[in-house]
Design an enzyme around this catalytic site. Structure first.
Site, PDB file in Angstrom:
ATOM      1  N   ASP A 194     -92.330 -94.819   8.400  1.00  0.00           N
ATOM      2  CA  ASP A 194     -92.437 -93.714   9.353  1.00  0.00           C
ATOM      3  C   ASP A 194     -91.201 -93.624  10.242  1.00  0.00           C
ATOM      4  OD1 ASP A 194     -93.128 -96.115  10.550  1.00  0.00           O
ATOM      5  OD2 ASP A 194     -94.741 -95.289  11.764  1.00  0.00           O
ATOM      6  N   GLU A 220     -75.895 -81.812   1.396  1.00  0.00           N
ATOM      7  CA  GLU A 220     -75.020 -82.699   0.635  1.00  0.00           C
ATOM      8  C   GLU A 220     -75.537 -84.126   0.516  1.00  0.00           C
ATOM      9  OE1 GLU A 220     -72.714 -79.185   1.904  1.00  0.00           O
ATOM     10  OE2 GLU A 220     -73.892 -80.670   3.045  1.00  0.00           O
TER      11      GLU A 220
END
Length: 419
Positions: free
Chosen positions: A100, A312
């Site tokens: 998390d 990217e």
């Protein structure tokens, strides 16, 4: 998962990515339990003479990619899943465990979007929501509805479960296996140090030894161990045999002396020539295909082209996953300057010994009219800092320790051989 213990790298096996690489001890223990190597080797965890490092790397034959720099595993898993569904067209599935804390990384959200766009229903993202980060509580703690709503919004079939309830987890995985047309997410609510007095759900225990609490914790664990566990590992399906050695130009360049040709304009046709000899060559781009000329490859082989859009970091991560287990040869292209934002993914790809090709256009000051933001002035220096990791593909018939011993016979004293 369906896999062969004797062939951890089989192309037909289900895939597993431990994005939260610091949880490596449980990964090692699970594989030792399958019988791949002796359980006693686990006592060599993080020792200098052992391959069982603090974060997993492909030194181990059951690890595909290096993880530990957080937020990268799901992109890699998405690349594996894409190849499984659209290239191999095989039944293997991909599982990725994400912490998390690391889900705050933008690359995780890039990967979630990618997986949803391409309807990767062979991908399962497992979020271990234990509320605590390294130095303090995570941003959303145990607010499971926030995770659920966000994942649903990204187009995932999502399930919130008690991460300590094995039956609930098994039921969730069963539901995932029956889901079609969308990726799945299991959001597991867990507690660090569950059942350990003075440790459970407490801050400041990340990566620390137990000290004088060790005996007490070990006794708690022993009481939870069942001696009747019988692992029934299902065999994998099938995957096509591929040949990456056939790749070469179908014909040599035929430019005439004196012709003016931009290097980027020559890239597209050259890639097509490679694709003609090897169907495993795939092209990837970040929404710059009409500038990098990768669109030439898309027109020639539309089923071998992956548009990753303006993301990217995910572009490089997906390339790493697509190239795993020698299934494809990914060529990912964008402006050279934009590869700099994916430097960490490229660095980790090198540790993973990933066979990817990064092709950057508009180098140097050649794009001067658009200003310095588009100029690739750092990319060559950046790539030259990446070491080439030459780890011999030695076999591990028994244990990781024997592998390291074999490596020492090869006089490999430093794994980081620079070129």
């Amino acid at each position: 998962m369906k896999y062969s213990v004797k062939e951890p790298k089989s192309a037909a096996n289900d895939r597993f990515i431990l994005s939260k690489g610091h949880a490596a001890p449980i990964l090692y223990a699970a594989w030792a339990r399958t019988g791949l190597f002796p359980v006693s080797d686990l006592m060599n965890l993080r020792k200098l003479n052992s391959d069982l490092e603090g974060h997993p790397t492909p030194r181990l034959n059951f690890v595909d990619v290096a993880t530990g720099s957080l937020g990268q595993g799901l992109s890699i898993g998405a690349g594996m899943a894409y190849v499984g569904k659209y290239v191999d067209k095989s039944p293997y599935r991909v599982y990725c465990i994400i912490g998390d804390g690391e889900s705050a990384e933008g690359s995780i959200w890039e990967a979630l979007s990618f997986a949803s766009i391409y309807k990767l229903d062979n991908l399962v993202a497992i979020f271990d929501v234990n509320r605590l980060g390294q130095s303090e509580a995570t941003a959303f703690g145990h607010q499971m509805d926030i995770y659920l709503n966000r994942l649903n919004a990204f187009g995932f079939e999502s399930h919130v479960v008690d991460g300590h309830n094995v039956e609930a987890l098994a039921d969730a995985f069963d539901k995932c296996s029956k889901t079609k047309g969308k990726p799945q997410a299991i959001i597991a609510q867990t507690y660090k140090g569950r059942g350990f007095v003075g440790i459970e759900d407490k801050d400041n225990w990340h990566g620390k030894p137990l000290g004088d609490k060790a005996s007490e914790v070990i006794n708690v664990l022993k009481q939870k161990i069942s001696g009747n566990l019988n692992l029934a590992i299902k065999p994998p399906g099938s995957a096509p045999v591929v040949d990456l050695k056939s790749v070469k130009l179908s014909e040599p360049p035929n430019y005439k002396l004196g012709d003016l040709m931009a290097t980027r304009q020559a890239y597209g046709p050259a890639l097509v020539k490679l694709g003609k000899t090897c169907p495993q060559v795939i092209a990837m781009d970040g929404d710059t295909k009409n500038s990098t000329f990768s669109e030439v490859y898309k027109k020639a082989f539309p089923d071998r082209y992956i548009e990753c859009f303006i993301a990217e970091q995910n572009l490089v991560g997906v390339a790493v996953g697509a190239g795993c287990r020698q299934r494809t040869i990914p060529f990912c292209s964008t402006f050279a300057s934009f590869f700099t934002r994916a430097f960490d993914q490229i660095r980790m790809a090198a540790i993973s010994q990933a066979n990817i090709k990064c092709v950057g256009s508009h180098c140097g000051v050649s794009i001067g009219e658009d200003g310095p933001s588009q100029m690739a002035l750092e990319d060559i220096a950046m790539f030259r800092t990446i070491p080439k990791y030459e780890w011999p593909p030695y076999l591990r018939p028994t244990s990781s320790v024997s592998a390291r011993t074999a490596a020492s016979l090869l006089e490999r004293t430093d794994p980081h051989k620079w070129h």
